[in-house]
Design an enzyme around this catalytic site. Structure first.
Site: not given
Length: 66
Positions: A1-3, A41
């Site tokens: 998941m990219p943040y 995100w």
């Protein structure tokens, strides 16, 4: 998941600018990394100029002395 965290100093970011930062950053992550926008995100933090410094002085104080 990219943040992704974007930190902006100085002037207030408008809702339109904030929306563009989030939208375009999400698109870039999808284009470059192939990540699903639904799991990406993006956080936009506004940092007051008196909360960061350069050369041992807060940026706000440094600007005031110039």
């Amino acid at each position: 998941m990219p943040y992704v965290t974007i930190r902006v100093t100085g002037d207030k970011v408008t809702k339109e600018q904030n929306d563009a930062l989030i939208s375009r950053t999400t698109e870039m992550i999808e284009d470059v990394l192939g990540k699903d926008p639904e799991i990406t995100w993006v956080i936009v933090e506004e940092i007051p100029t008196d909360n960061w410094g350069i050369g041992g002085q807060s940026y706000a104080d440094r600007q005031a002395s110039t």
